[in-house]
Enzyme design. Structure first.
Site, PDB file in Angstrom:
ATOM      1  N   ASN A 101       0.819  -1.205   0.000  1.00  0.00           N
ATOM      2  CA  ASN A 101       0.000   0.000   0.000  1.00  0.00           C
ATOM      3  C   ASN A 101       0.856   1.259   0.000  1.00  0.00           C
ATOM      4  O   ASN A 101       1.919   1.303   0.608  1.00  0.00           O
ATOM      5  CB  ASN A 101      -0.933   0.008   1.214  1.00  0.00           C
ATOM      6  CG  ASN A 101      -1.889  -1.173   1.196  1.00  0.00           C
ATOM      7  OD1 ASN A 101      -2.034  -1.809   0.143  1.00  0.00           O
ATOM      8  ND2 ASN A 101      -2.500  -1.483   2.309  1.00  0.00           N
ATOM      9  N   VAL A 102       0.306   2.277  -0.646  1.00  0.00           N
ATOM     10  CA  VAL A 102       1.022   3.550  -0.752  1.00  0.00           C
ATOM     11  C   VAL A 102       0.368   4.592   0.161  1.00  0.00           C
ATOM     12  O   VAL A 102       0.734   5.767   0.131  1.00  0.00           O
ATOM     13  CB  VAL A 102       1.024   4.064  -2.215  1.00  0.00           C
ATOM     14  CG1 VAL A 102       1.747   3.092  -3.123  1.00  0.00           C
ATOM     15  CG2 VAL A 102      -0.400   4.310  -2.739  1.00  0.00           C
ATOM     16  N   ASP A 103      -0.612   4.150   1.000  1.00  0.00           N
ATOM     17  CA  ASP A 103      -1.459   5.117   1.707  1.00  0.00           C
ATOM     18  C   ASP A 103      -0.921   5.595   3.044  1.00  0.00           C
ATOM     19  O   ASP A 103      -1.547   6.443   3.699  1.00  0.00           O
ATOM     20  CB  ASP A 103      -2.877   4.533   1.876  1.00  0.00           C
ATOM     21  CG  ASP A 103      -2.889   3.200   2.645  1.00  0.00           C
ATOM     22  OD1 ASP A 103      -1.982   2.951   3.468  1.00  0.00           O
ATOM     23  OD2 ASP A 103      -3.829   2.403   2.422  1.00  0.00           O
TER      24      ASP A 103
ATOM     25  N   HIS B 122       5.727  -0.461  -2.781  1.00  0.00           N
ATOM     26  CA  HIS B 122       5.277   0.297  -3.955  1.00  0.00           C
ATOM     27  C   HIS B 122       5.309   1.804  -3.740  1.00  0.00           C
ATOM     28  O   HIS B 122       4.622   2.536  -4.440  1.00  0.00           O
ATOM     29  CB  HIS B 122       3.871  -0.174  -4.378  1.00  0.00           C
ATOM     30  CG  HIS B 122       3.851  -1.600  -4.853  1.00  0.00           C
ATOM     31  ND1 HIS B 122       2.711  -2.372  -4.900  1.00  0.00           N
ATOM     32  CD2 HIS B 122       4.855  -2.395  -5.319  1.00  0.00           C
ATOM     33  CE1 HIS B 122       3.011  -3.592  -5.364  1.00  0.00           C
ATOM     34  NE2 HIS B 122       4.304  -3.626  -5.611  1.00  0.00           N
TER      35      HIS B 122
HETATM   36  C1  BJW Z   1     -10.152  -7.432   1.734  1.00  0.00           C
HETATM   37  C2  BJW Z   1     -10.998  -6.491   2.315  1.00  0.00           C
HETATM   38  C3  BJW Z   1     -11.096  -6.495   3.709  1.00  0.00           C
HETATM   39  C4  BJW Z   1     -11.039  -6.199   0.178  1.00  0.00           C
HETATM   40  N1  BJW Z   1     -10.391  -7.370   4.412  1.00  0.00           N
HETATM   41  N2  BJW Z   1      -9.475  -8.298   2.452  1.00  0.00           N
HETATM   42  C5  BJW Z   1       5.929 -12.215 -13.122  1.00  0.00           C
HETATM   43  C6  BJW Z   1       4.887 -12.717 -13.861  1.00  0.00           C
HETATM   44  C7  BJW Z   1       4.054 -11.860 -14.569  1.00  0.00           C
HETATM   45  C8  BJW Z   1       4.252 -10.483 -14.548  1.00  0.00           C
HETATM   46  C9  BJW Z   1       5.288  -9.984 -13.806  1.00  0.00           C
HETATM   47  C10 BJW Z   1       6.118 -10.850 -13.119  1.00  0.00           C
HETATM   48  N3  BJW Z   1       7.039 -10.094 -12.465  1.00  0.00           N
HETATM   49  C11 BJW Z   1       6.797  -8.792 -12.727  1.00  0.00           C
HETATM   50  C12 BJW Z   1       5.746  -8.703 -13.547  1.00  0.00           C
HETATM   51  C13 BJW Z   1       5.171  -7.441 -14.067  1.00  0.00           C
HETATM   52  C14 BJW Z   1       4.304  -6.722 -13.061  1.00  0.00           C
HETATM   53  C15 BJW Z   1       3.186  -7.637 -12.587  1.00  0.00           C
HETATM   54  O1  BJW Z   1       3.183  -8.197 -11.532  1.00  0.00           O
HETATM   55  N4  BJW Z   1       2.138  -7.777 -13.359  1.00  0.00           N
HETATM   56  C16 BJW Z   1       1.002  -8.616 -12.942  1.00  0.00           C
HETATM   57  C17 BJW Z   1      -0.271  -7.790 -12.975  1.00  0.00           C
HETATM   58  C18 BJW Z   1       0.960  -9.869 -13.756  1.00  0.00           C
HETATM   59  N5  BJW Z   1       5.080  -6.254 -11.927  1.00  0.00           N
HETATM   60  C19 BJW Z   1       5.808  -5.136 -11.999  1.00  0.00           C
HETATM   61  O2  BJW Z   1       5.880  -4.500 -13.026  1.00  0.00           O
HETATM   62  C20 BJW Z   1       6.572  -4.701 -10.751  1.00  0.00           C
HETATM   63  N6  BJW Z   1       7.913  -4.404 -11.073  1.00  0.00           N
HETATM   64  C21 BJW Z   1       8.804  -5.334 -11.366  1.00  0.00           C
HETATM   65  O3  BJW Z   1       8.514  -6.507 -11.344  1.00  0.00           O
HETATM   66  O4  BJW Z   1      10.060  -4.862 -11.682  1.00  0.00           O
HETATM   67  C22 BJW Z   1      10.973  -5.753 -12.318  1.00  0.00           C
HETATM   68  C23 BJW Z   1      10.605  -5.784 -13.784  1.00  0.00           C
HETATM   69  C24 BJW Z   1      10.792  -4.660 -14.539  1.00  0.00           C
HETATM   70  C25 BJW Z   1      10.469  -4.684 -15.886  1.00  0.00           C
HETATM   71  C26 BJW Z   1       9.897  -5.826 -16.457  1.00  0.00           C
HETATM   72  C27 BJW Z   1       9.659  -6.946 -15.666  1.00  0.00           C
HETATM   73  C28 BJW Z   1      10.027  -6.917 -14.309  1.00  0.00           C
HETATM   74  C29 BJW Z   1       5.979  -3.413 -10.196  1.00  0.00           C
HETATM   75  C30 BJW Z   1       4.597  -3.571  -9.703  1.00  0.00           C
HETATM   76  C31 BJW Z   1       4.028  -2.214  -9.274  1.00  0.00           C
HETATM   77  C32 BJW Z   1       2.572  -2.297  -8.853  1.00  0.00           C
HETATM   78  N7  BJW Z   1       2.071  -0.983  -8.736  1.00  0.00           N
HETATM   79  C33 BJW Z   1       0.710  -0.769  -8.250  1.00  0.00           C
HETATM   80  C34 BJW Z   1       0.398   0.737  -8.309  1.00  0.00           C
HETATM   81  C35 BJW Z   1       1.159   1.484  -7.201  1.00  0.00           C
HETATM   82  C36 BJW Z   1       0.925   2.939  -7.234  1.00  0.00           C
HETATM   83  C37 BJW Z   1      -0.518   3.286  -6.998  1.00  0.00           C
HETATM   84  O5  BJW Z   1      -1.063   3.026  -5.899  1.00  0.00           O
HETATM   85  O6  BJW Z   1      -1.116   3.827  -7.914  1.00  0.00           O
HETATM   86  O7  BJW Z   1       0.573  -1.267  -6.896  1.00  0.00           O
HETATM   87  S1  BJW Z   1      -0.529  -1.701  -9.121  1.00  0.00           S
HETATM   88  C38 BJW Z   1      -1.548  -2.035  -7.720  1.00  0.00           C
HETATM   89  O8  BJW Z   1      -1.575  -3.471  -7.467  1.00  0.00           O
HETATM   90  C39 BJW Z   1      -0.813  -1.408  -6.527  1.00  0.00           C
HETATM   91  C40 BJW Z   1      -0.982  -2.473  -5.480  1.00  0.00           C
HETATM   92  O9  BJW Z   1      -0.008  -2.312  -4.468  1.00  0.00           O
HETATM   93  C41 BJW Z   1      -0.857  -3.741  -6.260  1.00  0.00           C
HETATM   94  C42 BJW Z   1      -1.427  -4.947  -5.570  1.00  0.00           C
HETATM   95  O10 BJW Z   1      -2.794  -4.822  -5.384  1.00  0.00           O
HETATM   96  P1  BJW Z   1      -3.443  -5.363  -4.024  1.00  0.00           P
HETATM   97  O11 BJW Z   1      -2.939  -4.603  -2.875  1.00  0.00           O
HETATM   98  O12 BJW Z   1      -3.322  -6.812  -3.965  1.00  0.00           O
HETATM   99  O13 BJW Z   1      -4.962  -4.870  -4.216  1.00  0.00           O
HETATM  100  P2  BJW Z   1      -6.163  -5.597  -4.999  1.00  0.00           P
HETATM  101  O14 BJW Z   1      -7.203  -4.568  -5.203  1.00  0.00           O
HETATM  102  O15 BJW Z   1      -5.668  -6.321  -6.169  1.00  0.00           O
HETATM  103  O16 BJW Z   1      -6.705  -6.687  -3.965  1.00  0.00           O
HETATM  104  C43 BJW Z   1      -7.345  -6.309  -2.776  1.00  0.00           C
HETATM  105  C44 BJW Z   1      -7.744  -7.596  -2.052  1.00  0.00           C
HETATM  106  O17 BJW Z   1      -8.292  -7.247  -0.784  1.00  0.00           O
HETATM  107  C45 BJW Z   1      -8.808  -8.408  -2.792  1.00  0.00           C
HETATM  108  O18 BJW Z   1      -8.363  -9.760  -2.860  1.00  0.00           O
HETATM  109  C46 BJW Z   1     -10.043  -8.281  -1.886  1.00  0.00           C
HETATM  110  O19 BJW Z   1     -10.806  -9.472  -1.847  1.00  0.00           O
HETATM  111  C47 BJW Z   1      -9.435  -8.035  -0.546  1.00  0.00           C
HETATM  112  N8  BJW Z   1     -10.264  -7.267   0.399  1.00  0.00           N
HETATM  113  N9  BJW Z   1     -11.608  -5.754   1.314  1.00  0.00           N
HETATM  114  C48 BJW Z   1      -9.635  -8.283   3.753  1.00  0.00           C
HETATM  115  N10 BJW Z   1     -11.917  -5.600   4.368  1.00  0.00           N
END
Ligand code: BJW
Ligand code: ZN
Length: 246
Positions: A101-103, A118
């Site tokens: 989280n960024v919050d 992040h």
């Molecule tokens: C509750 C609830 C309650 C709700 N109680 N639960 C390997 C394979 C495939 C792709 C890649 C790989 N390695 C890297 C990649 C590329 C990419 C990636 O992962 N892509 C995938 C989508 C496939 N990763 C990257 O690019 C990363 N960098 C990197 O790997 O660098 C090396 C590299 C460079 C160049 C090429 C390749 C590699 C960087 C990732 C950056 C992510 N950035 C974001 C935005 C941040 C800024 C912003 O806030 O705007 O980060 S994207 C967004 O997703 C944000 C989050 O931190 C992140 C994760 O999301 P999160 O937190 O899981 O949220 P949700 O909404 O998805 O889920 C919420 C959950 O809560 C749900 O399950 C609900 O059910 C639950 N819930 N209420 C409990 N009350």
């Protein structure tokens, strides 16, 4: 809700613990998640906005999205889930909190050691030289620039970008060393963060998930709680404290 003896024992015996959190832990504070039905950013696609390409193409749109979110985040407070993780940090001598989280809500709750994978939406930096540019008013119509000429951007990690120096290395190390690992409120879809719970379990940790909906980890986890983190974490903690008094 059933809490296993194993989990209570691990916590009571002060197991080395690592926690990974995602947007779900802040949902009960009023911060929308990224994915899923309630994800406010449903209207916007994070894959399209959280990237350098999007910023280069339309810095105004990307800044508007971030300023809107900053506004939301500035108005909210940590919830019981964040607070229990503060309690855990005080109780467990070896405890690592890793957040996607960024919050900033973990820090606001009082967590002291937080690895922000992040970045942090409250900070700015130069797109070009990376210099911190915090106290700066951002006009999306006219994005300010650094002395070096680079545009000012939010200090968060976009898709395709490297995580902050050392952040993933330290997280991996703490994950491998952990005996207990919690994955809380994350869809476990974004890498490299999503690898951490898997690494933890492979290195012998007891893997616990807390989430409202199933994720790719749910089947894998040693114990999976289906519900809100702001409700489940206090229940787990209560069970640990009750046992302390036995
Ligand atoms: C509750 C609830 C309650 C709700 N109680 N639960 C390997 C394979 C495939 C792709 C890649 C790989 N390695 C890297 C990649 C590329 C990419 C990636 O992962 N892509 C995938 C989508 C496939 N990763 C990257 O690019 C990363 N960098 C990197 O790997 O660098 C090396 C590299 C460079 C160049 C090429 C390749 C590699 C960087 C990732 C950056 C992510 N950035 C974001 C935005 C941040 C800024 C912003 O806030 O705007 O980060 S994207 C967004 O997703 C944000 C989050 O931190 C992140 C994760 O999301 P999160 O937190 O899981 O949220 P949700 O909404 O998805 O889920 C919420 C959950 O809560 C749900 O399950 C609900 O059910 C639950 N819930 N209420 C409990 N009350
Ligand atoms: Zn610069």
């Amino acid at each position: 809700m059933e809490i296993s003896e194993r989990l209570i024992d691990l916590l009571r015996n002060k197991a080395k613990t690592a926690v990974l959190t995602g947007a779900g832990i802040s949902a009960e504070s009023g911060v929308p998640t990224f994915r899923g039905n309630d994800g406010l950013w449903n209207k916007f696609n994070p894959m399209e906005l959280a990237s350098i390409d999007a910023f280069m193409e339309n810095p105004k749109l990307v800044w508007e999205w971030y300023l809107f979110r900053r506004d939301v985040i500035n108005k909210v407070k940590p919830n019981r889930g964040h607070e229990i993780l503060v309690e855990m940090e005080k109780y467990l001598p070896e405890f690592t909190l890793i957040t996607q989280n960024v919050d900033n809500l973990h820090r606001e709750a009082g967590s002291e050691n937080v690895i922000e994978l992040h970045g942090n939406i409250k900070r700015n930096k130069c797109l070009n030289c990376g210099a911190p540019m915090d106290d700066m008013d951002i006009d999306p119509e006219n994005v300010p620039t650094c002395d070096c000429g680079g545009q000012i951007r939010p200090d968060v990690v976009w898709f395709g970008e490297m995580l902050p120096e050392g952040a993933i290395e330290t997280s991996q190390q703490k994950t491998v060393e952990s005996d207990l690992f919690f994955s809380i409120g994350t869809s476990a879809e974004v890498y490299p963060a999503a690898q951490l719970p898997v690494i933890a379990q492979r290195s012998g940790a007891y893997l616990v998930e807390i989430n409202l909906t199933p994720t790719p980890l749910t089947q894998l986890a040693d114990e999976a709680f289906s519900g809100k983190s702001g409700e489940i974490l206090p229940m787990i903690w209560q069970a640990v404290l009750e046992r302390e008094n036995d």
